[in-house]
Structures are given as structure tokens and as C-alpha cells.
Design a protein around this motif. Structure first.
Motif, PDB file in Angstrom:
ATOM      1  N   LEU A  25      27.751  48.363 134.142  1.00 15.57           N
ATOM      2  CA  LEU A  25      29.113  48.718 134.538  1.00 15.57           C
ATOM      3  C   LEU A  25      30.001  47.478 134.624  1.00 15.57           C
ATOM      4  O   LEU A  25      31.188  47.514 134.265  1.00 15.57           O
ATOM      5  N   TYR A  27      31.164  46.673 131.070  1.00 17.47           N
ATOM      6  CA  TYR A  27      32.212  47.574 130.565  1.00 17.47           C
ATOM      7  C   TYR A  27      33.539  47.347 131.290  1.00 17.47           C
ATOM      8  O   TYR A  27      34.604  47.376 130.668  1.00 17.47           O
ATOM      9  N   ARG A  40      30.403  53.472 129.334  1.00 14.53           N
ATOM     10  CA  ARG A  40      30.633  53.470 130.778  1.00 14.53           C
ATOM     11  C   ARG A  40      30.448  54.874 131.344  1.00 14.53           C
ATOM     12  O   ARG A  40      29.815  55.052 132.395  1.00 14.53           O
TER      13      ARG A  40
END
Length: 529
Positions: free
Chosen positions: A165, A168, A185
Motif C-alpha cells: 500500500l 501504491y 491498490r
């Protein structure tokens, strides 16, 4: 060899790939490759052309998909490694190599991986780390966004959710048209739901938003848009179902409320969220009031069982305490002005050797060492929880696994869970015997404990009085590099803490007969809003 004509042909082939005309592109690139190979020229431009041809083969192999196309591209890279690196650089080479190996991973479903198949993913991840390190040694804006996205994709497959995460979010914040970042994501958030056994409406909203962002992209083949339109609609329906079931009205100003809640947080908590250093599951994807504390726990609202839960929660308390201390030391170093009175009181002799001394730099050194203590404690807790002590009884996080000794790989496969697989993946990053790209961090930690490590500001520290000559083993490290390394080990440690929680939670849920209540279509487990 007509270089200009071939260059134009390769540009045309790249456009065909982007348009989704994979069969035509494959046939044409095979023809170009054959013609180039017939040339007797072996100048620099020849290897640059070969590199571009390999990239097209690999892209087709991924998007069509086609194993044979990928294998052709991989063979080109392997057969001409040194020459291609000389032409395009190590960063581009390892990026393409990682893409090719990623295409050839046998099992695409991360939940079906075990401690045998994950070795393929570990190798891919290492290549992407190399591409990033060769281009700047950090996930900064200087690194090509595609490198960061594909690293995130690899980490996602290994359940390193917090780090994926982070990748992204870094790329999406650049506002560049890279739809793969939004797609992955959303997929990572769906994996988070399954691994953590928790969800929130905000999570559903962000999954939907990710797919909706793809619909406006110019980098997605038109034939793929309908699929992502359906994914967005599916999650919009789920959001409606959840709201109706919980009797929650739609709030059109929810994003503004999130921003307002974030602005009301302390500067320290903003720092934790901005730098992805919080220990909050909600904070993995949302910076609202729900992320204002490190409220990560092993139990969920749905409940977990097992005599080990309370002892493991005790372990988590210790991990959180030490991590929060290391994190705060880092924050203090970056934000607090140097205390010149304390520095004066220390009465350091002025040797004009550029060494940073005093409480401030000791904050960095202590924070760095603390992270490895946390990781080793995670190793001990996992060995206790799952009876995985190694034959030699020594527990170091990066090396206790010893999968090739005494049928341990089979034992680990019998106990496998997403959290455990993620912990192994992180350990390989720090293990030099596994080719870990961050294994030097462990050596730096040992140097800090047992050697003279000089942290200095300038590129080449001066030493007017030759104060360093007497000591044989001195390690020199520039302050900026030390800060980068500290940030990396903090990120790895945070990821390991989350993975530890998910591993314990998985064992607890497996011991609970009716361990989850599902929303429609068995996609989202219901724990909290």
C-alpha cells in the motif's frame, strides 16, 4: 541493420501492445527479432535494440498472457546481461528481469502459495528491490514510478500489505496515469480484508474508487474497461448493502470530514500517517480519526479463541512499545532543534573529523538497533506459538527459518498462513544467504553494537588530526544514508508487526468453529464499520 527503421517498428509494436493487439504484436516482434539476429553487427545499438525487443516480448507475455513470449524475452536478458546493462543501466535491466520472472510465477493466487512456491516470488521481489536500489536506493520521487508499482505488486503477492500500500500511495500521489497502481491498490485492500478478518465502509469506498480511477485512464486497452466498470459497480452495490444493513446514511461530505479529522491530529500522529509508520489497521489506508492511535490488536470484534491469544497480546504490547519508541526517536531527530546546551555540557573534544556526536545522533543509532530487537522478538514468539524452534535453537529473525533442514519446509507448509509467509518474505530481505537486498542493514546493526561507526555529514569526512588512524575497523556512513536506512528498517519492522498479528489471528480463527460471518458473495468478513 537499419537502426532508425527498426526503432520506428518497435515503437509501433509498443502501441499495438497498449491497444491490446497482442497476437499481431507477437507475430511482428518475432519477425523483427529474427531479422536483428541475422545481422552481424554487435555494436552498442544492437544490444539496446535487443533490450527493447525483450521488453516487448515480456509485456506481451504478461498481458496476453503467453509463457513462450515471456521465456523469449527472459532468454535475451540472460544471454546478454552485461552488454544490456551497459546500454540501459542496472536499474532498467533488473526491472525487466523482475517482470519476466513475475510472468512465469506458476501460482497466480497468493492464497495458494506455500513455503515451496514462495521462493519464486522471493526471487522476483529481490530483482525489483535491485532496480530501485540501482536507481536511487530509496522509494523517492527520483525512482521510476513503474519500478515502485511492480515492487508493490510483488510484495502484495507475498502478503506484505503495509509495504505494498505504501508503494501504491507514493505513486498515486504523483497524479500520473498509471492505472496498474490503482488496480493493485484495490486488490491489496481486498487481500487485507481476508487476511485481517476486518473491514470498514471506507475500505469498500477506496476499493471502488480505485477501479473508477482506472476508467479514465488512457493507458488501459479499451477492451478491458468493461471489466473494471463491473468491478466498480460490484463494490458500489456492496457499499449500499452494508449501509442499508447497518442503517447508515450516505455522507456526501465524508472526504471533507476525513481531511478535517486529519488536520486536528497532533503533528506527531500526522508524521506517523504521512510516513506510513502507524500501527493501526485503519491507518493502512485512511488518515481519519479512526487512525489516531496505534490500536492494532490480535482480537477482533468478531472474536478469537485460544490460550495463546493473551500471551501473544503481551508480546504485541512489547513490540508496540519498542517500535513507538524507535519511531519517536526518529521523529525527534527530524523535528527537534539541536540542544546546544546539552552538546556543550558533553565537552566533546574538537577533533575536526566531521563525526556527529551527542544525544541527537544517538537517537538514530538507538532507533536503528531497536528495530532488530523487535524482529528477533517476533521470531521467538512465532517459534513459541507454532513450535518452530530451529535445530540449533538460535533465534535470529532473518535466519531461524532454515527451511532446508530436517523437513522444516514441510512443517512450515502444514502451518502456513498469509502472515507467516509474509514474515518469511521479510526475513529473506535481511538474509545475505538468500540474496537479500537489505542484508547489509543487519551488518550495520552488528557494527553499531561491536565496531566504531562514524556518522558524518559531508561526503568525505576530513580528519585533520588523523584521529581515525589508530582504529583498524571503522565504519563510515553519511548522515543522509543512515536516515534512509533507518526509514527502510522501520518500514520492514512495521510490516513484520502487522504480519505477526495476522499470523496469530489466523491460528486463533482456525481454532474457532464459526470463525467468520460473511457479507453477500463471501467477499467481505464482517467485524467493524
Amino acid at each position: 541493420m537499419e537502426v532508425e527503421r527498426i526503432a520506428k517498428e518497435l515503437q509501433r509494436l509498443s502501441k499495438l501492445v497498449n491497444l491490446g493487439s497482442f497476437d499481431r504484436a507477437l507475430a511482428d516482434v518475432e519477425a523483427v527479432y529474427k531479422k536483428v539476429n541475422e545481422s552481424d553487427e554487435r555494436k552498442a545499438v544492437y544490444f539496446r535494440i535487443l533490450s527493447n525487443i525483450a521488453s516487448i516480448f515480456i509485456d506481451i507475455g504478461h498481458m496476453k498472457p503467453c509463457i513462450k513470449s515471456t521465456q523469449t524475452g527472459l532468454s535475451i536478458l540472460n544471454d546478454h546481461k552485461d552488454e544490456i546493462i551497459e546500454q540501459i543501466g542496472s536499474d532498467s535491466y533488473f526491472y525487466n528481469l523482475g517482470n519476466a520472472k513475475s510472468n512465469l510465477v506458476c501460482e497466480k493466487n497468493p492464497f495458494k502459495h506455500n513455503f515451496s512456491t514462495i521462493e519464486q516470488l522471493v526471487e522476483v521481489k529481490t530483482d525489483f528491490w535491485k532496480s530501485i536500489k540501482f536507481s536511487g536506493d530509496s522509494l523517492s520521487s527520483e525512482v521510476h514510478p513503474a519500478y515502485i508499482v511492480n515492487l508493490g505488486n510483488s510484495l502484495k503477492q507475498q502478503f506484505r500489505i503495509a509495504e505494498a500500500l505504501d508503494c501504491y500511495d507514493r505513486v498515486n500521489s504523483l497524479n500520473i496515469d498509471i492505472p496498474q497502481s490503482w488496480i493493485n491498490r484495490s486488490e491489496t485492500l481486498m487481500i487485507l480484508n481476508q487476511v485481517s478478518n476486518t473491514y470498514s465502509i471506507q475500505m469498500l469506498e477506496q476499493i471502488k474508487d480505485g477501479y473508477e480511477n482506472v476508467l479514465s485512464s488512457k493507458e488501459i486497452p479499451a477492451s478491458w474497461l468493461e471489466y473494471y466498470r463491473q468491478k466498480a459497480a460490484l463494490h458500489q452495490n456492496k457499499i449500499r448493502e452494508v449501509r442499508e444493513e447497518a442503517n447508515i446514511e450516505i455522507d456526501l461530505h465524508d472526504s471533507e470530514k476525513t481531511k478535517s479529522e486529519y488536520n486536528e491530529l497532533s503533528e506527531y500522529r500526522k508524521f506517523c500517517l504521512d510516513n506510513n509508520l502507524s500501527l493501526s489497521e485503519h491507518g493502512l489506508y485512511c488518515a481519519c480519526a479512526g487512525s489516531s492511535r496505534d490500536n492494532l490488536t490480535i482480537p477482533t470484534l468478531g472474536g478469537v479463541v485460544g490460550d495463546f491469544v493473551i500471551p501473544m497480546e503481551m508480546v504485541l504490547n512489547r513490540l508496540k512499545s519498542e517500535f513507538s519508541f524507535a519511531r519517536h526517536l526518529y521523529f525527534d531527530y527530524l523535528t527537534t532543534e539541536q540542544d546546544h546546551e546539552l552538546l556543550h555540557d558533553s565537552c566533546f573534544s574538537e577533533l575536526f573529523n566531521d563525526e556527529l556526536l551527542g544525544i541527537d545522533v544517538e537517537k538514530l543509532r538507538t532507533a536503528f538497533r531497536s528495530c532488530f530487537g523487535i524482529l528477533d522478538k517476533i521470531g521467538i514468539a512465532i517459534c513459541e506459538l507454532l513450535d518452530l524452534y530451529p535445530p540449533n535453537g538460535k533465534i535470529y529473525f532473518q535466519s531461524f527459518w532454515q527451511l532446508d533442514k530436517e523437513n522444516r519446509r514441510e512443517k512450515f507448509n502444514n502451518l502456513k498462513s498469509p502472515g507467516l509467509l509474509a514474515l518469511y518474505s521479510i526475513a529473506t530481505d535481511l538474509n545475505d544467504k538468500k540474496g537479500g537486498e537489505w542484508s547489509f542493514l543487519k551488518q550495520l546493526r552488528n557494527d553499531l553494537e561491536h565496531e566504531f561507526v562514524v556518522v558524518h555529514k559531508t561526503e568525505n569526512p576530513s580528519d585533520i588530526y588523523r584521529s581515525y588512524d589508530f582504529i583498524k575497523n571503522i565504519v563510515f556512513i553519511k548522515e543522509d544514508d543512515f536516515l534512509e536506512h533507518l526509514e527502510r528498517i522501520l518500514q520492514l519492522t512495521r510490516s513484520a508487526i502487522f504480519s505477526f498479528v495476522f499470523a496469530v489471528r489466523d491460528k486463533a480463527l482456525n481454532e474457532k468453529k464459526d470463525n467468520s460471518i460473511y457479507l453477500p458473495n463471501n467477499i467481505f468478513r464482517k467485524d467493524y464499520k
